[in-house]
Design an enzyme around this catalytic site. Structure first.
Site, PDB file in Angstrom:
ATOM      1  CB  SER A 145      -3.460  -4.611  -9.326  1.00  0.00           C
ATOM      2  OG  SER A 145      -2.595  -5.716  -9.488  1.00  0.00           O
ATOM      3  CE1 TYR A 158      -4.836  -6.230  -4.253  1.00  0.00           C
ATOM      4  CE2 TYR A 158      -3.834  -7.598  -5.963  1.00  0.00           C
ATOM      5  CZ  TYR A 158      -3.914  -6.396  -5.280  1.00  0.00           C
ATOM      6  OH  TYR A 158      -3.085  -5.352  -5.615  1.00  0.00           O
TER       7      TYR A 158
HETATM    8  N1  LIG Z   1       2.999  -4.203  -4.335  1.00  0.00           N
HETATM    9  C1  LIG Z   1       2.492  -4.670  -5.454  1.00  0.00           C
HETATM   10  O1  LIG Z   1       3.039  -5.589  -6.073  1.00  0.00           O
HETATM   11  C2  LIG Z   1       1.238  -4.066  -6.008  1.00  0.00           C
HETATM   12  C3  LIG Z   1       0.882  -4.403  -7.315  1.00  0.00           C
HETATM   13  C4  LIG Z   1      -0.282  -3.885  -7.849  1.00  0.00           C
HETATM   14  C5  LIG Z   1      -1.058  -3.024  -7.096  1.00  0.00           C
HETATM   15  N2  LIG Z   1      -0.701  -2.717  -5.817  1.00  0.00           N
HETATM   16  C6  LIG Z   1      -1.592  -1.828  -5.064  1.00  0.00           C
HETATM   17  O2  LIG Z   1      -0.870  -0.728  -4.592  1.00  0.00           O
HETATM   18  C7  LIG Z   1      -1.495  -0.212  -3.417  1.00  0.00           C
HETATM   19  C8  LIG Z   1      -0.446  -0.004  -2.334  1.00  0.00           C
HETATM   20  O3  LIG Z   1       0.089  -1.253  -1.973  1.00  0.00           O
HETATM   21  P1  LIG Z   1       1.609  -1.472  -1.512  1.00  0.00           P
HETATM   22  O4  LIG Z   1       2.160  -2.567  -2.349  1.00  0.00           O
HETATM   23  O5  LIG Z   1       2.301  -0.193  -1.431  1.00  0.00           O
HETATM   24  O6  LIG Z   1       1.343  -2.121  -0.067  1.00  0.00           O
HETATM   25  P2  LIG Z   1       1.752  -1.665   1.406  1.00  0.00           P
HETATM   26  O7  LIG Z   1       3.181  -1.283   1.467  1.00  0.00           O
HETATM   27  O8  LIG Z   1       1.263  -2.762   2.282  1.00  0.00           O
HETATM   28  O9  LIG Z   1       0.889  -0.346   1.620  1.00  0.00           O
HETATM   29  C9  LIG Z   1      -0.496  -0.395   1.868  1.00  0.00           C
HETATM   30  C10 LIG Z   1      -0.896   0.913   2.513  1.00  0.00           C
HETATM   31  O10 LIG Z   1      -2.322   0.888   2.737  1.00  0.00           O
HETATM   32  C11 LIG Z   1      -2.564   1.218   4.102  1.00  0.00           C
HETATM   33  N3  LIG Z   1      -3.758   0.537   4.572  1.00  0.00           N
HETATM   34  C12 LIG Z   1      -3.977  -0.804   4.638  1.00  0.00           C
HETATM   35  N4  LIG Z   1      -5.163  -1.054   5.178  1.00  0.00           N
HETATM   36  C13 LIG Z   1      -5.719   0.163   5.485  1.00  0.00           C
HETATM   37  C14 LIG Z   1      -6.939   0.554   6.087  1.00  0.00           C
HETATM   38  N5  LIG Z   1      -7.843  -0.354   6.506  1.00  0.00           N
HETATM   39  N6  LIG Z   1      -7.190   1.876   6.245  1.00  0.00           N
HETATM   40  C15 LIG Z   1      -6.271   2.805   5.826  1.00  0.00           C
HETATM   41  N7  LIG Z   1      -5.101   2.480   5.263  1.00  0.00           N
HETATM   42  C16 LIG Z   1      -4.832   1.175   5.095  1.00  0.00           C
HETATM   43  C17 LIG Z   1      -1.328   0.751   4.850  1.00  0.00           C
HETATM   44  O11 LIG Z   1      -1.128   1.508   6.042  1.00  0.00           O
HETATM   45  P3  LIG Z   1      -1.557   1.079   7.531  1.00  0.00           P
HETATM   46  O12 LIG Z   1      -1.274  -0.379   7.665  1.00  0.00           O
HETATM   47  O13 LIG Z   1      -0.690   1.958   8.373  1.00  0.00           O
HETATM   48  O14 LIG Z   1      -3.005   1.416   7.647  1.00  0.00           O
HETATM   49  C18 LIG Z   1      -0.236   1.113   3.865  1.00  0.00           C
HETATM   50  O15 LIG Z   1       0.113   2.468   4.002  1.00  0.00           O
HETATM   51  C19 LIG Z   1      -2.589  -1.209  -3.054  1.00  0.00           C
HETATM   52  O16 LIG Z   1      -3.833  -0.728  -3.525  1.00  0.00           O
HETATM   53  C20 LIG Z   1      -2.185  -2.447  -3.812  1.00  0.00           C
HETATM   54  O17 LIG Z   1      -3.277  -3.275  -4.107  1.00  0.00           O
HETATM   55  C21 LIG Z   1       0.433  -3.204  -5.254  1.00  0.00           C
END
Ligand SMILES: NC(=O)c1ccc[n+]([C@@H]2O[C@H](COP(=O)([O-])OP(=O)(O)OC[C@H]3O[C@@H](n4cnc5c(N)ncnc54)[C@H](OP(=O)(O)O)[C@@H]3O)[C@@H](O)[C@H]2O)c1
Length: 269
Positions: A145, A158
């Site tokens: 990130s 985080y």
């Molecule tokens: N959105 C942003 O602005 C942003 C920016 C930079 C980086 N990121 C990174 O991108 C990645 C994806 O995030 P996102 O924004 O797409 O968020 P999201 O929509 O909340 O997706 C997170 C995913 O991780 C899964 N997950 C969460 N806890 C888990 C666990 N204990 N075991 C297995 N799976 C788990 C969730 O599924 P379940 O709840 O069904 O398990 C979901 O599929 C993350 O690493 C995040 O840090 C996001």
């Protein structure tokens, strides 16, 4: 439409495929012809997506329900990666954030964030690199990130987990140098996803639309970066020199950090 033999491209494991960035990775990789293994905790969502991808793209789409913040969950995926020679890609995407100062963050949240964002990603990277090396092909994609570049108020744990992903993934790149195994570090900025609700619930102010990317744009750019052979892909960073300068400053600080003599400013008066 269902195929009976697995894809020549091999299968891609996508963690966190039930929503957001991971879901779009699964969709795009299936559209490219990869069989997919969809990993997360919400089984209903994974099953719906798997059925949709198999139908639309004619790939094999499998569901693996596991909690990657728990050792048993990681072990399930490790076993799968080691045993299945068809797996040629791992997208280490599952992760979460909590937008709270450290003293207001519950201990369990801190522990599971580190377990998922750091420990699971590390153990899965290790097994993926070993497996891909022995198979003579494979790509590991770790989702970091922009929040890992520097301290930012309200996300002490985080931000630090993503700083870990930055340093860790770049270290792995030197370990696979000269082999057919690829390691790509992807650094999203702010992306529209449920992750923001997970991080802060309804307390959060909406971000200005001009800084928030869609998951589709993010993943499209990240896969283009993979195709271009990039080691670090930061889709929202327009000025590439910024990334180069950041890396160069890090290397200079690393070199400058080792000297037998204390710096002159620490001389006793
Ligand atoms: N959105 C942003 O602005 C942003 C920016 C930079 C980086 N990121 C990174 O991108 C990645 C994806 O995030 P996102 O924004 O797409 O968020 P999201 O929509 O909340 O997706 C997170 C995913 O991780 C899964 N997950 C969460 N806890 C888990 C666990 N204990 N075991 C297995 N799976 C788990 C969730 O599924 P379940 O709840 O069904 O398990 C979901 O599929 C993350 O690493 C995040 O840090 C996001």
């Amino acid at each position: 439409m269902n195929r009976l033999i697995s894809s020549k491209l091999g299968a891609a494991i996508v963690t966190g495929a039930s929503s957001g960035i991971g879901k779009v990775y699964a969709e795009r990789l299936a559209a490219r012809g990869h069989d997919v293994v969809l990993v997360a905790r919400r089984e209903d969502r994974l099953r719906r997506l798997a059925a949709e991808l198999a139908e639309r793209h004619g790939v094999l789409a499998e569901v693996l329900v596991c909690d990657l913040s728990k050792p048993e969950g990681v072990a399930m995926l490790v076993d799968r990666l080691e045993a299945d020679a068809a797996i040629s890609m791992l997208v280490n995407n599952a992760g979460f954030s909590a937008l709270k100062p450290l003293t207001q963050t519950p201990d369990e949240t801190i522990a599971s964030m580190i377990a998922l964002n750091v420990t699971a990603l590390t153990l899965l990277s290790k097994v993926a690199i070993a497996a891909f090396t022995s198979r003579g092909r494979g790509a590991l994609i770790n989702i970091g990130s922009g929040a890992g570049f520097a301290p930012y108020p309200g996300i002490p744990v985080y931000g630090a987990t993503k700083a870990y992903v930055y340093l860790f993934t770049q270290s792995l790149q030197s370990e696979v140098e000269g082999t057919p195994v690829r390691v790509q570090l992807v650094l999203p900025g702010a992306v529209v996803s449920e992750g923001w609700e997970v991080a802060g619930g309804t307390e959060l102010e909406p971000l200005p639309p001009e800084i928030v990317m869609t998951t589709e744009d993010l993943v499209r750019a990240a896969l283009r970066g993979l195709d271009l052979g990039e080691r670090v892909t930061a889709p929202s960073v327009h000025d590439e020199a910024l990334l180069r300068d950041y890396e160069a400053a890090g290397s200079r600080a690393l070199q400058g950090a080792f000297d037998a003599t204390p710096a002159a400013r620490y001389a006793e008066p």
